[in-house]
Design a protein around this motif. Structure first.
Motif, short mmCIF file in Angstrom:
data_model
loop_
_atom_site.label_atom_id
_atom_site.label_comp_id
_atom_site.label_asym_id
_atom_site.label_seq_id
_atom_site.Cartn_x
_atom_site.Cartn_y
_atom_site.Cartn_z
N ASP A 52 0.84 -1.21 0.00
CA ASP A 52 0.00 0.00 0.00
C ASP A 52 0.87 1.26 0.00
O ASP A 52 0.55 2.25 -0.68
CB ASP A 52 -0.92 0.02 1.22
N SER A 53 1.96 1.25 0.78
CA SER A 53 2.81 2.44 0.87
C SER A 53 3.42 2.80 -0.48
O SER A 53 3.71 3.97 -0.75
CB SER A 53 3.92 2.23 1.91
N LEU A 54 3.61 1.80 -1.34
CA LEU A 54 4.18 2.05 -2.67
C LEU A 54 3.11 2.37 -3.70
O LEU A 54 3.23 3.36 -4.43
CB LEU A 54 5.01 0.83 -3.11
N ASN A 87 1.53 5.71 -3.67
CA ASN A 87 2.43 6.80 -4.10
C ASN A 87 2.94 6.59 -5.52
O ASN A 87 4.00 7.09 -5.90
CB ASN A 87 3.60 6.90 -3.12
N ASN A 88 2.17 5.80 -6.30
CA ASN A 88 2.43 5.60 -7.73
C ASN A 88 3.80 5.00 -8.02
O ASN A 88 4.44 5.34 -9.02
CB ASN A 88 2.28 6.93 -8.49
N ILE A 89 4.26 4.11 -7.14
CA ILE A 89 5.51 3.40 -7.39
C ILE A 89 5.17 1.99 -7.85
O ILE A 89 4.53 1.22 -7.12
CB ILE A 89 6.38 3.35 -6.12
N LYS A 140 14.75 4.90 -10.52
CA LYS A 140 14.31 6.25 -10.15
C LYS A 140 13.36 6.24 -8.96
O LYS A 140 13.19 7.26 -8.27
CB LYS A 140 13.64 6.94 -11.35
N ASP A 141 12.73 5.08 -8.70
CA ASP A 141 11.75 4.99 -7.61
C ASP A 141 12.35 4.45 -6.31
O ASP A 141 11.66 4.43 -5.28
CB ASP A 141 10.60 4.07 -8.03
N ALA A 142 13.60 4.01 -6.35
CA ALA A 142 14.16 3.28 -5.20
C ALA A 142 14.18 4.13 -3.93
O ALA A 142 13.74 3.68 -2.86
CB ALA A 142 15.55 2.78 -5.54
N ASP A 143 14.72 5.34 -4.01
CA ASP A 143 14.83 6.18 -2.82
C ASP A 143 13.45 6.54 -2.26
O ASP A 143 13.23 6.52 -1.03
CB ASP A 143 15.62 7.46 -3.13
N GLN A 179 11.72 5.73 1.46
CA GLN A 179 11.12 6.80 2.28
C GLN A 179 9.67 6.47 2.65
O GLN A 179 9.27 6.61 3.82
CB GLN A 179 11.17 8.12 1.52
N HIS A 180 8.90 6.00 1.68
CA HIS A 180 7.48 5.73 1.96
C HIS A 180 7.31 4.53 2.90
O HIS A 180 6.43 4.54 3.77
CB HIS A 180 6.72 5.49 0.65
N ILE A 181 8.12 3.51 2.73
CA ILE A 181 8.04 2.36 3.64
C ILE A 181 8.45 2.79 5.04
O ILE A 181 7.81 2.41 6.04
CB ILE A 181 8.94 1.20 3.12
#
Length: 452
Positions: free
Chosen positions: A408-410, A413-415, A436-439, A443-445
């Motif tokens: 859900d956290s990803l 946030n459109n990851i 490009k989405d790794a960082d 952060q979101h997790i």
């Protein structure tokens, strides 16, 4: 009894030495002190080990090395002067340093190993004299005297089991033992050095051999943190973690110290405490064997990411019914001398994840061509835009909603998630994303589990 190891930044200057003296004096259980070579004093400085490599290279190439020797000696002289030691200490160091160039060696590898080891050796000699000058009874213990035996190659040593028996027989007196890290002696009496994490390895071996109650590893950070502080602002410190948690996180980028270096301590059931020389009162991070059960406050212990991966995606209908497909694929990898990291699969799909740093463009091209010709997949794609996030925690195995919260956290946030896999140990969840989405994923997790 504690074995205490200090890193290169902790032993780089007289001021840093003074902190080490206070730490050693503060706890009577700190009986064995393992030294690194003097590290960098400031940005742009050079480590003593690198100067010793320059010295060895100059000797091998028969070029002038006087200035290099003077630079090395000046590093130890600076520390000696800070404590106003007798001239005998620096004279002893100078003699050992200069004799390196005139000693006989069986080959270049043995020469290089011996030169490199002297950063730690000379620092141990110096620290023993400093401790005695400060009223702390100390003794320099040479690895040969302790029976610290290694095999392998001169610059890639492996500890011999006999070492542990030898160390177990050592009789301690009332003095502190100062032991140089990074090297041991072959059975025929030559110096062999370890590779990465050399002094960490020595400390772990001594912890097991001396049956220590604790191995304290002093670095320049207060603790190991939940996430990289270059990705997450002021991440929480990890108070306690298991060794297998650390292994999982190290794989994806944790780099406080080389994780394999502490295996001997884990084998000896010795807890490891990572602490800060510059802030010794901080509790640091305790790394314990899995057998030391504890109840984590959070199902997640750490989050790490790495962008060093690539993936090979294969699609073939009825792949799950084809006997020998994976075997043929592995045979191709074997011919190229390639190891893979992970191989998640579906009924018609297979993704093989590689450490991109171990491959070059030519190898990748030839590998893909061979797979096409041999296995004739319906579709093949090489993906360089690949990152892996590792979410690790002993508590994951005991909670039912952790996976859902991560996803859900990803997705919220459109990851996009390219791959997700949970190991059999159930303490780690691996997620594949675009680089490009790794960082942002980390952060979101982190926010989901630590900021809510």
């Amino acid at each position: 009894m504690k074995v205490v190891k200090f890193g290169g930044s902790s032993l780089a200057t007289g001021e840093q030495f003074n902190k080490v003296v206070s730490i050693v004096d503060d706890d009577s259980d700190r009986k064995v002190i393992v030294t690194s070579a003097p590290g960098k004093r400031f940005d742009g400085d050079i480590k003593v080990t690198d100067l010793l490599i320059q010295y060895a290279t100059a000797v091998l190439e028969k070029t002038d090395y006087k200035e290099i020797v003077d630079n090395i000696l000046a590093r130890y002289q600076e520390i000696s002067d800070y404590f106003e030691l007798e001239d005998s200490t620096i004279d002893k160091i100078k003699q050992k340093l200069e004799s390196l160039a005139t000693d006989k060696y069986s080959d270049e590898d043995h020469l290089m190993a011996t030169f490199k080891a002297h950063g730690e050796l000379l620092n141990a000699v110096l620290l023993a004299d400093v401790l005695n000058s400060e009223g702390i009874k100390a003794k320099y213990l040479d690895p040969k005297e302790a029976g610290f035996l290694v095999g392998g190659e001169p610059n890639n040593a492996d500890v011999l089991e006999e070492t542990y028996l030898n160390l177990s027989k050592y009789k301690f007196g009332d003095e502190k033992i100062v032991f140089p890290g990074f090297f041991g002696y072959s059975e025929d009496g030559h110096i062999y050095t370890f590779t990465r994490g050399g002094s960490d390895i020595t400390g772990a071996i001594l912890s097991r051999g001396f049956k220590a109650d604790m191995y304290e590893n002093f670095t320049d950070v207060d603790a190991i943190y939940v996430a990289n502080n270059h990705v997450v602002d002021h991440p929480a410190a990890i108070q306690k973690m298991s060794y297998r948690e650390m292994r999982e996180l190290s794989y994806a980028g944790f780099s406080v110290f080389q994780d394999e270096a502490i295996i001997p301590a884990v084998q000896g059931q010795v807890p490891v405490n990572v602490k800060n020389t510059n802030n010794p009162s901080a509790p640091g991070t305790l790394i314990v064997p899995e057998q030391f059960l504890f109840n984590p406050a959070n199902p997640i212990t750490g989050i790490a990411s790495s962008k060093r991966f690539s993936a090979l995606y294969l699609h073939r209908y009825l792949l799950n019914k084809e006997v020998g497909f994976t075997l043929q694929l592995l045979k191709i990898f074997y011919r190229y001398g390639i190891s893979y990291e992970h191989m998640p699969s579906g009924i018609d799909d297979l993704t093989i994840i590689f450490d991109r740093s171990k491959l070059d463009a030519t190898t990748i091209k030839n590998l893909c061509n061979d797979i096409k010709e041999t296995l004739n997949p319906d579709y093949l794609e090489w993906i360089d835009d690949y990152a892996i996030i590792m979410v690790v925690g002993e508590g994951i195995a005991h909670t039912v909603d952790t996976m859902g919260k991560i996803i859900d956290s990803l997705t919220q946030n459109n990851i996009a998630i390219h791959m997700i896999n949970q190991g059999a140990s159930r303490i780690s969840i691996m997620i594949g994303t675009q680089m490009k989405d790794a960082d942002a994923a980390v952060q979101h997790i982190y926010d989901t589990f630590f900021n809510n």
